[in-house]
Design an enzyme around this catalytic site. Sequence first.
Site, PDB file in Angstrom:
ATOM      1  N   ARG A  19       0.794  -1.213   0.088  1.00  0.00           N
ATOM      2  CA  ARG A  19      -0.083   0.069   0.181  1.00  0.00           C
ATOM      3  C   ARG A  19       0.835   1.274  -0.025  1.00  0.00           C
ATOM      4  NH1 ARG A  19      -0.590   4.633   2.668  1.00  0.00           N
ATOM      5  NH2 ARG A  19      -0.349   3.551   4.773  1.00  0.00           N
ATOM      6  N   ASP A  20       1.507   1.313   1.064  1.00  0.00           N
ATOM      7  CA  ASP A  20       2.442   2.744   1.307  1.00  0.00           C
ATOM      8  C   ASP A  20       3.500   2.752   0.074  1.00  0.00           C
ATOM      9  OD1 ASP A  20       3.127   5.057   2.193  1.00  0.00           O
ATOM     10  OD2 ASP A  20       3.662   4.408   4.121  1.00  0.00           O
ATOM     11  N   HIS A 213       4.999   4.057  12.763  1.00  0.00           N
ATOM     12  CA  HIS A 213       5.214   4.087  11.284  1.00  0.00           C
ATOM     13  C   HIS A 213       6.218   5.187  10.830  1.00  0.00           C
ATOM     14  CE1 HIS A 213       3.524   3.808   7.198  1.00  0.00           C
ATOM     15  NE2 HIS A 213       4.082   5.141   7.144  1.00  0.00           N
ATOM     16  N   HIS A 215       9.768   6.863   8.953  1.00  0.00           N
ATOM     17  CA  HIS A 215      10.329   6.982   7.535  1.00  0.00           C
ATOM     18  C   HIS A 215      11.874   7.226   7.803  1.00  0.00           C
ATOM     19  CE1 HIS A 215       6.770   8.104   4.888  1.00  0.00           C
ATOM     20  NE2 HIS A 215       6.366   7.221   5.599  1.00  0.00           N
ATOM     21  N   CYS A 246       4.547   9.826   1.200  1.00  0.00           N
ATOM     22  CA  CYS A 246       3.246  10.276   1.239  1.00  0.00           C
ATOM     23  C   CYS A 246       2.853  11.266  -0.081  1.00  0.00           C
ATOM     24  CB  CYS A 246       2.661  11.123   2.203  1.00  0.00           C
ATOM     25  SG  CYS A 246       1.179  11.763   2.213  1.00  0.00           S
ATOM     26  N   ASN A 255      10.189   4.721   3.376  1.00  0.00           N
ATOM     27  CA  ASN A 255       9.773   4.056   4.415  1.00  0.00           C
ATOM     28  C   ASN A 255      10.946   3.302   5.171  1.00  0.00           C
ATOM     29  OD1 ASN A 255       6.672   4.007   5.265  1.00  0.00           O
ATOM     30  ND2 ASN A 255       6.632   3.940   3.115  1.00  0.00           N
TER      31      ASN A 255
END
Length: 316
Positions: A19-20, A213, A215, A246, A255
């Site tokens: 997803r990300d 979460h 980065h 993002c 990430n």
Amino acid sequence: MHLPSVAVPAVLISEVGPRDGLQSVKTIMSTADKIRWINALHASGIREIEVGSFVPASSLPQLADTAELVRHALTLPGLTVMALVPNLRGAQAALASGVHKLTIPVSASEAHSLANVRKSRDEMVATVRDIVALRNALAPGVKIEAGVSTAFGCTIQGAVPEDDVIRTAALCVAAGVDESGLSDTTGYANPAQVGRLFRRLRAEIGDKAGAAHLHNTRGLGLANCLAAYEAGVRTFDASLGGLGGCPYAPGASGNVVTEDLVFMFEAMGVCTGIDLAKLLAAREPLKAGLPGEALYGMLPEAGLPKGFVQDAVHVD
């Protein structure tokens, strides 16, 4: 008959690459390649995967096949299948697909919230409340996590007051989510800040404090993960090959690399339940599905240290 003991994972590594990671890549990875990648991640011992997001295909065509990926992922034993939903319509589609867990992004930055989901912070908390009510009515067994994005700073607004971050998480818990974690959406965090905010979060919402979460935009990803671990966090989002960022936070790339994070914990003697050799092998279907896309990671480049032996990992 004596059976060998199996170490119980001390931390949960939640893979968010499908997803990300993919939402920030211009190339559209085929569904077949995504399935091969998800299979390889599962084979390595990954037991939670965010397979996609239920958003309009016009917004993120890279994630248009999320429902199909959920159907496949549900066939993999022991896997928690997770999807991101930004609104009630997305939650309806996700619950209909059979996911085990929903993640909802709720920004602590008013400016980022308006750019990302076109709603204010308070409007997003109201949306969370509506999604919780829908979950309670249709699928009470599904877990919901509200991820507080831009918790450590915002590329649009700049500094985000820590009180706003903790207030946002507390409001989401009051709205009925099962947990609320903190996201370094922009890659601004430093270890002292991470430790301080997660300690405040745990003091405010207790065992409903969720995932870190983080980065690696400025090279502090692993240091920040270690600070979160020392503050009591036991669930960490990461992306194979360091894919991700993002699209509504300019310059916020990178990430934390799953491979490097797993190695750090295993080298420390903190069990992840993930087989490092099989995890490194999972890069191959990713490379095949995204030819020419840059992948990151120090461990894949340097290899395991001479003499390094990972404790026995049992992968179902």
